[in-house]
Design an enzyme around this catalytic site. Structure first.
Site, PDB file in Angstrom:
ATOM      1  N   THR A  33     -16.156 -24.885 -14.278  1.00 18.29           N
ATOM      2  CA  THR A  33     -15.115 -25.848 -13.896  1.00 18.29           C
ATOM      3  C   THR A  33     -13.763 -25.386 -14.460  1.00 18.29           C
ATOM      4  O   THR A  33     -13.719 -24.778 -15.528  1.00 18.29           O
ATOM      5  CB  THR A  33     -15.503 -27.242 -14.441  1.00 18.29           C
ATOM      6  OG1 THR A  33     -16.724 -27.629 -13.807  1.00 18.29           O
ATOM      7  CG2 THR A  33     -14.440 -28.282 -14.129  1.00 18.29           C
ATOM      8  N   GLY A  34     -12.695 -25.737 -13.748  1.00 17.15           N
ATOM      9  CA  GLY A  34     -11.350 -25.351 -14.205  1.00 17.15           C
ATOM     10  C   GLY A  34     -10.684 -24.466 -13.163  1.00 17.15           C
ATOM     11  O   GLY A  34     -11.321 -24.054 -12.183  1.00 17.15           O
ATOM     12  N   ASP A  89     -17.730 -19.050 -15.876  1.00 20.98           N
ATOM     13  CA  ASP A  89     -16.943 -20.228 -16.239  1.00 20.98           C
ATOM     14  C   ASP A  89     -15.689 -19.795 -16.995  1.00 20.98           C
ATOM     15  O   ASP A  89     -15.634 -18.680 -17.526  1.00 20.98           O
ATOM     16  CB  ASP A  89     -17.806 -21.159 -17.129  1.00 20.98           C
ATOM     17  CG  ASP A  89     -17.304 -22.590 -17.137  1.00 20.98           C
ATOM     18  OD1 ASP A  89     -16.182 -22.849 -16.637  1.00 20.98           O
ATOM     19  OD2 ASP A  89     -18.023 -23.466 -17.654  1.00 20.98           O
ATOM     20  N   GLY A  90     -14.714 -20.678 -17.050  1.00 21.10           N
ATOM     21  CA  GLY A  90     -13.478 -20.395 -17.781  1.00 21.10           C
ATOM     22  C   GLY A  90     -13.604 -20.780 -19.247  1.00 21.10           C
ATOM     23  O   GLY A  90     -14.672 -21.178 -19.713  1.00 21.10           O
ATOM     24  N   ALA A  91     -12.495 -20.662 -19.980  1.00 26.79           N
ATOM     25  CA  ALA A  91     -12.465 -21.079 -21.381  1.00 26.79           C
ATOM     26  C   ALA A  91     -11.032 -21.448 -21.751  1.00 26.79           C
ATOM     27  O   ALA A  91     -10.081 -20.963 -21.128  1.00 26.79           O
ATOM     28  CB  ALA A  91     -12.958 -19.960 -22.289  1.00 26.79           C
ATOM     29  N   ASP A  92     -10.912 -22.292 -22.742  1.00 25.87           N
ATOM     30  CA  ASP A  92      -9.576 -22.650 -23.240  1.00 25.87           C
ATOM     31  C   ASP A  92      -9.135 -21.690 -24.343  1.00 25.87           C
ATOM     32  O   ASP A  92      -7.941 -21.444 -24.510  1.00 25.87           O
ATOM     33  CB  ASP A  92      -9.588 -24.092 -23.737  1.00 25.87           C
ATOM     34  CG  ASP A  92      -9.933 -25.041 -22.602  1.00 25.87           C
ATOM     35  OD1 ASP A  92      -9.193 -25.037 -21.601  1.00 25.87           O
ATOM     36  OD2 ASP A  92     -10.954 -25.740 -22.678  1.00 25.87           O
ATOM     37  N   LYS A 102     -14.100 -24.914 -25.131  1.00 30.18           N
ATOM     38  CA  LYS A 102     -14.109 -25.314 -23.736  1.00 30.18           C
ATOM     39  C   LYS A 102     -13.998 -26.835 -23.651  1.00 30.18           C
ATOM     40  O   LYS A 102     -14.156 -27.529 -24.634  1.00 30.18           O
ATOM     41  CB  LYS A 102     -15.415 -24.869 -23.052  1.00 30.18           C
ATOM     42  CG  LYS A 102     -15.401 -23.382 -22.704  1.00 30.18           C
ATOM     43  CD  LYS A 102     -16.601 -22.967 -21.872  1.00 30.18           C
ATOM     44  CE  LYS A 102     -16.831 -23.740 -20.626  1.00 30.18           C
ATOM     45  NZ  LYS A 102     -15.704 -23.762 -19.673  1.00 30.18           N
ATOM     46  N   GLU A 111     -21.212 -27.955 -18.609  1.00 29.30           N
ATOM     47  CA  GLU A 111     -20.934 -26.516 -18.739  1.00 29.30           C
ATOM     48  C   GLU A 111     -21.833 -25.881 -19.795  1.00 29.30           C
ATOM     49  O   GLU A 111     -22.352 -24.780 -19.604  1.00 29.30           O
ATOM     50  CB  GLU A 111     -19.463 -26.299 -19.107  1.00 29.30           C
ATOM     51  CG  GLU A 111     -18.517 -26.625 -17.968  1.00 29.30           C
ATOM     52  CD  GLU A 111     -17.045 -26.558 -18.355  1.00 29.30           C
ATOM     53  OE1 GLU A 111     -16.228 -26.320 -17.467  1.00 29.30           O
ATOM     54  OE2 GLU A 111     -16.714 -26.749 -19.530  1.00 29.30           O
ATOM     55  N   LYS A 129      -5.723 -16.833 -23.341  1.00 28.00           N
ATOM     56  CA  LYS A 129      -6.849 -17.550 -23.960  1.00 28.00           C
ATOM     57  C   LYS A 129      -7.430 -16.804 -25.170  1.00 28.00           C
ATOM     58  O   LYS A 129      -8.280 -17.335 -25.881  1.00 28.00           O
ATOM     59  CB  LYS A 129      -7.970 -17.776 -22.933  1.00 28.00           C
ATOM     60  CG  LYS A 129      -7.521 -18.396 -21.618  1.00 28.00           C
ATOM     61  CD  LYS A 129      -7.092 -19.823 -21.816  1.00 28.00           C
ATOM     62  CE  LYS A 129      -6.636 -20.534 -20.554  1.00 28.00           C
ATOM     63  NZ  LYS A 129      -7.659 -20.778 -19.579  1.00 28.00           N
TER      64      LYS A 129
HETATM   65  C1  5RP Z   1     -13.382 -27.268 -18.214  1.00 25.80           C
HETATM   66  C2  5RP Z   1     -13.228 -26.025 -18.996  1.00 25.80           C
HETATM   67  C3  5RP Z   1     -12.407 -24.930 -18.380  1.00 25.80           C
HETATM   68  O1  5RP Z   1     -13.214 -23.828 -18.196  1.00 25.80           O
HETATM   69  C4  5RP Z   1     -11.283 -24.598 -19.302  1.00 25.80           C
HETATM   70  O2  5RP Z   1     -10.516 -25.792 -19.506  1.00 25.80           O
HETATM   71  C5  5RP Z   1     -10.370 -23.505 -18.739  1.00 25.80           C
HETATM   72  O3  5RP Z   1      -9.755 -23.953 -17.576  1.00 25.80           O
HETATM   73  P1  5RP Z   1      -8.657 -23.097 -16.822  1.00 25.80           P
HETATM   74  O4  5RP Z   1      -9.363 -21.937 -16.213  1.00 25.80           O
HETATM   75  O5  5RP Z   1      -8.081 -24.058 -15.812  1.00 25.80           O
HETATM   76  O6  5RP Z   1      -7.617 -22.689 -17.835  1.00 25.80           O
HETATM   77  O7  5RP Z   1     -13.755 -25.856 -20.065  1.00 25.80           O
HETATM   78  O8  5RP Z   1     -14.091 -28.237 -18.927  1.00 25.80           O
END
Ligand code: 5RP
Length: 245
Positions: A33-34, A89-92, A102, A111, A129
């Site tokens: 998600t993201g 998946d993405g990460a913050d 995340k 996730e 990130k």
């Molecule tokens: C969602 C997440 C996302 O993977 C994270 O926020 C990164 O999002 P983005 O790719 O929009 O920067 O953990 O719960």
């Protein structure tokens, strides 16, 4: 009217394109998600449509499920799939040991469940990130709505015992109301600025009764694909030091 892609958009796309190299026909995939994961889902959908790539996806949120469906990707539930080949998946934030924060998008619980049910977790991220130490991004913690203020107080007490750089805790809001996760829970964002002992903190927070899960992903990510603004991408794999075993 479509706008020009920003440098960050180009970096996200570069990461998502490189992540496609981990995907083979016949795989069962976790779909993150993201915004970066969404780019991956769209590119995956293009391969399904143009090349007939046969994959089945397990989405990590309602919105990812809707996007994947619109992109023509066949979906199933995690229960039905049982086990997955790869989750993208993405990460913050991520550090050099591929520990992650995340949950910026509020989907951390699904996730984490999906990533932990996968042979491989591939993280897609732009360079912003990458951090030396986790914690500048507020740490999301999913909590049960019942008694959430007491849970918040217990979290605050727990933080006193840890090497962190801040202790402000905020209830995440959406349109002035508590933000609700797909499971109907609340999110507390912990503004820690710096997390000295991520493993220990994750364990301690998970012991608090009202805490469902934290956004600390430790020993879960196998690979981070970093997209760069020039359209290139690097793959980082964490190789554990033999002395650490
Ligand atoms: C969602 C997440 C996302 O993977 C994270 O926020 C990164 O999002 P983005 O790719 O929009 O920067 O953990 O719960």
């Amino acid at each position: 009217m479509s706008r020009e892609p920003s440098p960050q958009d180009r970096a996200k796309r570069a990461a998502a394109e490189e992540a496609l190299t981990f995907i083979e026909s016949g795989m069962k995939l976790g779909l993150g998600t993201g915004s970066t994961a969404a780019v991956f889902v769209k590119l995956l959908g293009e391969r399904v449509k143009k090349e007939g790539l046969k994959v089945i996806g397990v989405p990590t949120s309602i919105r990812t499920g809707e996007l994947a469906e619109a992109c023509g990707i066949k979906l199933t539930t995690l229960n039905h799939a049982g086990w997955l080949d790869v989750t993208v998946d993405g990460a913050d934030e991520f550090d050099e040991e591929l520990r992650l924060i995340k949950g910026g998008g509020g989907a951390l619980l699904q996730e984490k469940i999906v990533a932990c049910a996968s042979d491989q977790m591939v993280v897609v991220a732009d360079q912003s990130k990458q951090v030396r130490e986790l914690g500048a991004f507020p740490l999301p913690v999913e909590v049960v709505p019942f008694g959430w203020q007491v849970t918040q107080a217990l979290i605050a007490e727990t933080l006193d015992d840890f090497d962190v750089g801040g202790d402000k805790i905020g209830l995440r809001l959406f349109k002035d109301e508590p933000y609700l996760t797909d499971e109907g829970n609340f999110i507390l964002d912990l503004h820690l600025r710096r997390i000295g002992e991520p493993e220990e903190l994750a364990t301690a927070l998970n012991l608090i009764p009202g805490v469902i899960e934290t956004g600390l992903f430790i020993n879960i990510a196998d690979v981070v694909v970093i997209g760069r603004e020039d359209g290139t991408a690097d793959i980082i794999e964490y190789v554990e030091d033999e002395d650490d075993e």
